[in-house]
Write a protein that holds these residues in place. Sequence first.
Motif, mmCIF file in Angstrom:
data_model
loop_
_atom_site.group_PDB
_atom_site.id
_atom_site.type_symbol
_atom_site.label_atom_id
_atom_site.label_comp_id
_atom_site.label_asym_id
_atom_site.label_seq_id
_atom_site.Cartn_x
_atom_site.Cartn_y
_atom_site.Cartn_z
ATOM 1 N N GLY A 31 0.782 -1.221 0.000
ATOM 2 C CA GLY A 31 0.000 0.000 0.000
ATOM 3 C C GLY A 31 0.817 1.275 0.000
ATOM 4 O O GLY A 31 0.258 2.376 0.028
ATOM 5 N N ARG A 32 2.128 1.155 -0.036
ATOM 6 C CA ARG A 32 3.003 2.326 -0.104
ATOM 7 C C ARG A 32 3.998 2.146 -1.232
ATOM 8 O O ARG A 32 4.334 1.021 -1.604
ATOM 9 C CB ARG A 32 3.750 2.522 1.217
ATOM 10 N N PHE A 87 11.744 -5.839 20.188
ATOM 11 C CA PHE A 87 10.989 -5.512 21.401
ATOM 12 C C PHE A 87 9.490 -5.393 21.093
ATOM 13 O O PHE A 87 8.648 -5.917 21.828
ATOM 14 C CB PHE A 87 11.505 -4.199 21.996
ATOM 15 N N CYS A 88 9.161 -4.701 19.988
ATOM 16 C CA CYS A 88 7.762 -4.536 19.597
ATOM 17 C C CYS A 88 7.121 -5.882 19.295
ATOM 18 O O CYS A 88 5.956 -6.133 19.635
ATOM 19 C CB CYS A 88 7.660 -3.609 18.388
ATOM 20 N N ARG A 89 7.884 -6.767 18.647
ATOM 21 C CA ARG A 89 7.355 -8.090 18.317
ATOM 22 C C ARG A 89 7.032 -8.881 19.582
ATOM 23 O O ARG A 89 5.960 -9.481 19.702
ATOM 24 C CB ARG A 89 8.361 -8.855 17.459
ATOM 25 N N ILE A 90 7.943 -8.856 20.525
ATOM 26 C CA ILE A 90 7.749 -9.603 21.783
ATOM 27 C C ILE A 90 6.570 -9.038 22.579
ATOM 28 O O ILE A 90 5.771 -9.782 23.151
ATOM 29 C CB ILE A 90 9.044 -9.562 22.630
ATOM 30 N N GLU A 91 6.455 -7.722 22.589
ATOM 31 C CA GLU A 91 5.396 -7.070 23.360
ATOM 32 C C GLU A 91 4.061 -7.036 22.615
ATOM 33 O O GLU A 91 3.044 -6.612 23.176
ATOM 34 C CB GLU A 91 5.807 -5.633 23.698
ATOM 35 N N GLY A 92 4.065 -7.467 21.347
ATOM 36 C CA GLY A 92 2.831 -7.439 20.560
ATOM 37 C C GLY A 92 2.393 -6.037 20.189
ATOM 38 O O GLY A 92 1.206 -5.764 19.999
ATOM 39 N N GLU A 93 3.348 -5.127 20.063
ATOM 40 C CA GLU A 93 3.053 -3.740 19.717
ATOM 41 C C GLU A 93 3.430 -3.456 18.258
ATOM 42 O O GLU A 93 4.263 -4.148 17.680
ATOM 43 C CB GLU A 93 3.839 -2.792 20.635
ATOM 44 N N GLU A 94 2.808 -2.426 17.697
ATOM 45 C CA GLU A 94 3.137 -2.010 16.335
ATOM 46 C C GLU A 94 4.286 -1.020 16.372
ATOM 47 O O GLU A 94 4.211 -0.005 17.071
ATOM 48 C CB GLU A 94 1.927 -1.359 15.657
ATOM 49 N N ALA A 95 5.322 -1.319 15.629
ATOM 50 C CA ALA A 95 6.446 -0.376 15.531
ATOM 51 C C ALA A 95 6.067 0.809 14.651
ATOM 52 O O ALA A 95 6.550 1.927 14.833
ATOM 53 C CB ALA A 95 7.671 -1.080 14.970
ATOM 54 N N ASP A 96 5.183 0.560 13.694
ATOM 55 C CA ASP A 96 4.771 1.592 12.744
ATOM 56 C C ASP A 96 3.384 1.213 12.245
ATOM 57 O O ASP A 96 3.201 0.176 11.621
ATOM 58 C CB ASP A 96 5.760 1.641 11.575
ATOM 59 N N ASN A 97 2.378 2.061 12.504
ATOM 60 C CA ASN A 97 1.009 1.701 12.105
ATOM 61 C C ASN A 97 0.686 2.037 10.650
ATOM 62 O O ASN A 97 -0.392 1.706 10.153
ATOM 63 C CB ASN A 97 -0.018 2.357 13.034
ATOM 64 N N ASN A 98 1.610 2.711 9.957
ATOM 65 C CA ASN A 98 1.474 2.973 8.515
ATOM 66 C C ASN A 98 0.219 3.779 8.167
ATOM 67 O O ASN A 98 -0.310 3.660 7.074
ATOM 68 C CB ASN A 98 1.478 1.649 7.732
ATOM 69 N N LYS A 99 -0.277 4.588 9.080
ATOM 70 C CA LYS A 99 -1.481 5.376 8.814
ATOM 71 C C LYS A 99 -1.121 6.749 8.255
ATOM 72 O O LYS A 99 -0.047 7.287 8.509
ATOM 73 C CB LYS A 99 -2.299 5.536 10.097
ATOM 74 N N THR A 100 -2.072 7.315 7.505
ATOM 75 C CA THR A 100 -1.887 8.643 6.924
ATOM 76 C C THR A 100 -2.338 9.710 7.917
ATOM 77 O O THR A 100 -3.375 9.587 8.552
ATOM 78 C CB THR A 100 -2.708 8.776 5.628
#
Length: 357
Positions: A9-10, A34-47
Amino acid sequence: MNQKEFLKGRGAQQNVHNRFERHVYEMRDDFLEFCRIEGEEADNNKTQYIPIFPKTIVNKVTSPDVGMAYSMNPYQGCEHGCIYCYARNAHEFWGYSAGLDFERKILVKKDAPRLLEDKLKSKRWKAVTIVMSGNTDCYQPAEKKFQITRKCLEVFLKYRHPVAIITKNALVLRDLDIIKELSKHHLIGINVSITSLSEKTRRLLEPRTATIKKRLETVRVLSENGVPVNAMLAPMIPGINSHELLPLAKKVSEYGALSFGFTVVRLNGAIGQIFTNWIKKAMPDRSEKVLHQIQDCHGGTLNDSRFGIRSRGEGKIATQIHDMARLARQKYFEDKVFPKLRTDLHEQFKDGQMRLF
């Protein structure tokens, strides 16, 4: 193509360093882990839509090989995400990256209609065609929400002032009512950008643009309503879409375009790095071939800034592209002429209404 590495999409696949910024921002592997282990998004890719408040909206164009005298851009940055876009570099002046920031941080000029009206009412202003989208597409997705382009077209009609539009979005048909009125007075020309007949190529090069089918339909609808259309078959990229120039010209002629233009791709400023990173992920099997052919068109470099040559290219490959364009004009556009827009009506309407005396 490794789908895990490719950001869908980009266009750009990274945020390159802003040449005007002192500090460099990096997405480090340990942070991603770290984001993967914590289940967090490193970058949500939103506009993001960010309002800005410029003092003027009409810009004088000094480049001798762009083909316009004045331009205006309701938005800075463009969600269409075309990987080759020369406007990416302009985002650095606003403090952002020419890469993903260009597609995800859209600067919105809500005062554009008022600023345009002030310009057209100025006693010192003499009518000359103003091009909307000289830098970024005025019908990008943001326009559906903010409708700034539509309001600007209303101003052009009110003051009977010539305007040209460059777009690759079928959203332009939403404003067909105003466009038809402008066209009745010979005050508008539309440039529809179509770079390929292949949807696969389109999705890679221009991920958030209208489909090829919709763009061709846009050419047809505008033409059938008496609106002059020029097709922008640009840029021609060796090894990706340059072989399509003849069939593209034939198709747009059949759909009603009165003329076409093209450029040979050049990857100036930060775009060389962005494009190189993208093509090695999107087309790894032919990335080196394409990059070498682009270099062959620009004296051995991706970044060509020579006026008069930079958009035309040089060398054998560029010559072949120009020969195809010459043949296309002879075969498909010999009896077609794109009309000149009127500039003589505006003086009578400077106060917003027709002068009787």
